[in-house]
Scaffold this motif. Structure first.
Motif, PDB file in Angstrom:
ATOM      1  N   UNK A 206       0.946  -1.235   0.022  1.00  0.00           N
ATOM      2  CA  UNK A 206      -0.070  -0.037  -0.047  1.00  0.00           C
ATOM      3  C   UNK A 206       0.872   1.106   0.183  1.00  0.00           C
ATOM      4  N   UNK A 207       1.971   1.400   0.815  1.00  0.00           N
ATOM      5  CA  UNK A 207       2.926   2.421   0.627  1.00  0.00           C
ATOM      6  C   UNK A 207       3.649   2.387  -0.497  1.00  0.00           C
ATOM      7  N   UNK A 208       4.132   1.408  -1.330  1.00  0.00           N
ATOM      8  CA  UNK A 208       4.486   1.881  -2.535  1.00  0.00           C
ATOM      9  C   UNK A 208       3.421   2.554  -3.591  1.00  0.00           C
ATOM     10  N   UNK A 209       2.193   1.560  -3.456  1.00  0.00           N
ATOM     11  CA  UNK A 209       1.156   2.261  -4.265  1.00  0.00           C
ATOM     12  C   UNK A 209       0.896   3.755  -4.090  1.00  0.00           C
ATOM     13  N   UNK A 210       0.925   4.227  -2.750  1.00  0.00           N
ATOM     14  CA  UNK A 210       0.667   5.587  -2.680  1.00  0.00           C
ATOM     15  C   UNK A 210       1.568   6.563  -2.961  1.00  0.00           C
ATOM     16  N   UNK A 211       3.127   5.999  -2.892  1.00  0.00           N
ATOM     17  CA  UNK A 211       4.069   6.737  -3.303  1.00  0.00           C
ATOM     18  C   UNK A 211       3.899   6.933  -4.794  1.00  0.00           C
ATOM     19  N   UNK A 212       3.383   5.846  -5.743  1.00  0.00           N
ATOM     20  CA  UNK A 212       3.284   6.222  -7.248  1.00  0.00           C
ATOM     21  C   UNK A 212       2.165   7.132  -7.236  1.00  0.00           C
ATOM     22  N   UNK A 213       1.025   7.086  -6.507  1.00  0.00           N
ATOM     23  CA  UNK A 213      -0.147   8.022  -6.731  1.00  0.00           C
ATOM     24  C   UNK A 213       0.136   9.201  -6.452  1.00  0.00           C
ATOM     25  N   UNK A 214       1.105   9.453  -5.490  1.00  0.00           N
ATOM     26  CA  UNK A 214       1.318  10.833  -4.876  1.00  0.00           C
ATOM     27  C   UNK A 214       2.188  11.375  -5.970  1.00  0.00           C
ATOM     28  N   UNK A 215       3.239  10.780  -6.574  1.00  0.00           N
ATOM     29  CA  UNK A 215       3.970  11.151  -7.658  1.00  0.00           C
ATOM     30  C   UNK A 215       3.438  11.446  -8.716  1.00  0.00           C
ATOM     31  N   UNK A 216       2.303  10.815  -9.124  1.00  0.00           N
ATOM     32  CA  UNK A 216       1.475  10.999 -10.393  1.00  0.00           C
ATOM     33  C   UNK A 216       0.614  12.318  -9.988  1.00  0.00           C
ATOM     34  N   UNK A 217       0.075  12.375  -8.837  1.00  0.00           N
ATOM     35  CA  UNK A 217      -0.706  13.516  -8.434  1.00  0.00           C
ATOM     36  C   UNK A 217       0.305  14.952  -8.486  1.00  0.00           C
ATOM     37  N   UNK A 218       1.306  14.691  -7.974  1.00  0.00           N
ATOM     38  CA  UNK A 218       2.184  15.998  -7.882  1.00  0.00           C
ATOM     39  C   UNK A 218       2.464  16.387  -9.469  1.00  0.00           C
ATOM     40  N   UNK A 219       2.599  15.694 -10.399  1.00  0.00           N
ATOM     41  CA  UNK A 219       2.888  16.115 -11.880  1.00  0.00           C
ATOM     42  C   UNK A 219       1.730  16.659 -12.429  1.00  0.00           C
ATOM     43  N   UNK A 220       0.594  16.191 -12.222  1.00  0.00           N
ATOM     44  CA  UNK A 220      -0.686  16.530 -12.924  1.00  0.00           C
ATOM     45  C   UNK A 220      -0.868  17.821 -12.120  1.00  0.00           C
ATOM     46  N   UNK A 221      -0.652  17.882 -10.753  1.00  0.00           N
ATOM     47  CA  UNK A 221      -1.255  19.379 -10.121  1.00  0.00           C
ATOM     48  C   UNK A 221      -0.091  20.327 -10.450  1.00  0.00           C
ATOM     49  N   UNK A 222       1.065  19.957 -10.643  1.00  0.00           N
ATOM     50  CA  UNK A 222       2.041  21.157 -11.011  1.00  0.00           C
ATOM     51  C   UNK A 222       1.801  21.849 -12.633  1.00  0.00           C
ATOM     52  N   UNK A 223       1.516  20.530 -13.531  1.00  0.00           N
ATOM     53  CA  UNK A 223       1.106  20.902 -14.817  1.00  0.00           C
ATOM     54  C   UNK A 223      -0.204  21.808 -14.746  1.00  0.00           C
ATOM     55  N   UNK A 224      -1.112  21.496 -14.146  1.00  0.00           N
ATOM     56  CA  UNK A 224      -2.394  22.256 -14.131  1.00  0.00           C
ATOM     57  C   UNK A 224      -2.286  23.647 -13.546  1.00  0.00           C
ATOM     58  N   UNK A 225      -1.543  23.766 -12.312  1.00  0.00           N
ATOM     59  CA  UNK A 225      -0.989  25.240 -11.876  1.00  0.00           C
ATOM     60  C   UNK A 225      -0.053  26.113 -12.822  1.00  0.00           C
ATOM     61  N   UNK A 226       0.651  25.325 -13.477  1.00  0.00           N
ATOM     62  CA  UNK A 226       1.579  26.065 -14.492  1.00  0.00           C
ATOM     63  C   UNK A 226       0.703  26.414 -15.793  1.00  0.00           C
ATOM     64  N   UNK A 227      -0.177  25.823 -15.878  1.00  0.00           N
ATOM     65  CA  UNK A 227      -1.207  26.242 -17.233  1.00  0.00           C
ATOM     66  C   UNK A 227      -1.808  27.486 -16.986  1.00  0.00           C
ATOM     67  N   UNK A 228      -2.135  27.845 -15.700  1.00  0.00           N
ATOM     68  CA  UNK A 228      -2.904  29.247 -15.345  1.00  0.00           C
ATOM     69  C   UNK A 228      -2.082  30.395 -15.507  1.00  0.00           C
TER      70      UNK A 228
END
Length: 283
Positions: A206-228
């Motif tokens: 579960x910890x490994x899966x969460x690390x992957x999800x957080x990493x993906x979320x970080x990339x998507x969130x940063x890209x969305x913020x930079x698009x504004x």
């Protein structure tokens, strides 16, 4: 029944951890003033950002009090002050005060009404300390009377994003409660489990899966913020630099979670083989 309770507690612990870790990071590094200043302080050392910010700050200095026959000398003085501002001894303190004022504006209580419209966007830079530093330097070298304003605002983000700062300030501190709940859930899972290695293995995966999800979320969130687009070159530069610093800092938390997950998986496997060895020995 014990197996069912252990399974439910393990899943609950993982779900709570999935929310608790990002929430705690946001509270410590965004909502809390000291954490925000620590995270954003290195931005003031970036040479390109320094020049742009200094030019924007000095450009807001009110020169109406300067006598008309000296007005032709003012613009060269402003340009020189913008170039030398970041090299002044008081620049680091002025930059830190800028960050602290900006944080207070962006996370001000809208009900207080003390900041007027200053808290409209998710992040508002108040560069008044830098303006004051530039005004002081110009006045010192030219003896021209310059009165810096109490506030000099640069909006970062869009007004609609103000709602997000309110949500962060309200819900991020709850991450600590969720973290405690996650720990209690895992402890319950270990106590109730017939085979504790299954809990360790599940928690690790579960910890490994969460690390992957957080990493993906970080990339998507940063890209969305930079698009504004903020509509301001300095604000865009601050946003990009801050997102990079925040992403790098949160990445260390993701790495820690991944390492912890790997350790738990290894512990689960070791516990499994140890338990099987004990069974064979008892026979």
């Amino acid at each position: 029944m014990r197996t069912f309770i252990s399974a439910i507690a393990t899943v609950l612990g993982i779900l709570l951890a999935a929310v608790a870790v990002p929430a705690i990071w946001v509270d410590r590094n965004i909502v809390q003033e000291d954490g925000f200043v620590r995270l954003a302080a290195p931005l003031g050392k970036d040479s390109e950002f320094q020049r742009s910010l200094a030019a924007a700050a000095v450009g807001t200095i009110d020169t109406r009090a300067v006598p008309g026959f000296l007005s032709g000398l003012v613009q060269p003085m402003l340009e020189k002050a913008a170039e030398s501002l970041t090299g002044l001894p008081g620049y680091p303190a002025a930059w830190e005060e800028t960050l602290r004022r900006s944080h207070r504006l962006s996370f001000a209580d809208p009900a207080a009404g003390s900041q007027g419209g200053a808290s409209a966007s998710s992040l508002t830079l108040d560069v008044a300390p830098l303006v004051a530093l530039g005004s002081e330097e110009i006045s010192r070298t030219t003896h021209l009377p310059l009165n810096p304003p109490d506030q000099t605002l640069i909006n970062v983000g869009q007004p609609a994003q103000r709602e997000w700062t309110e949500r962060l300030a309200t819900y991020a501190p709850m991450g600590y409660i969720m973290a405690v709940g996650s720990a209690v859930a895992f402890l319950l899972a270990l106590v109730a489990a017939r085979r504790r290695w299954t809990v360790l293995l599940a928690a690790g995966l579960g910890g490994l899966a969460l690390a992957g999800l957080w990493g993906l979320g970080l990339q998507l969130g940063s890209a969305r913020a930079q698009a504004t687009d903020t509509g301001n070159a300095v604000a865009n530069m601050f946003r990009d630099q801050f997102l990079a610093a925040a992403g790098k800092d949160f990445q260390t938390w993701i790495t820690t979670a991944a390492v912890t997950g790997g350790v738990l998986v290894a512990a689960g496997i070791v516990t499994l083989f140890a338990s099987r060895k004990r069974v064979r020995t008892s026979r």
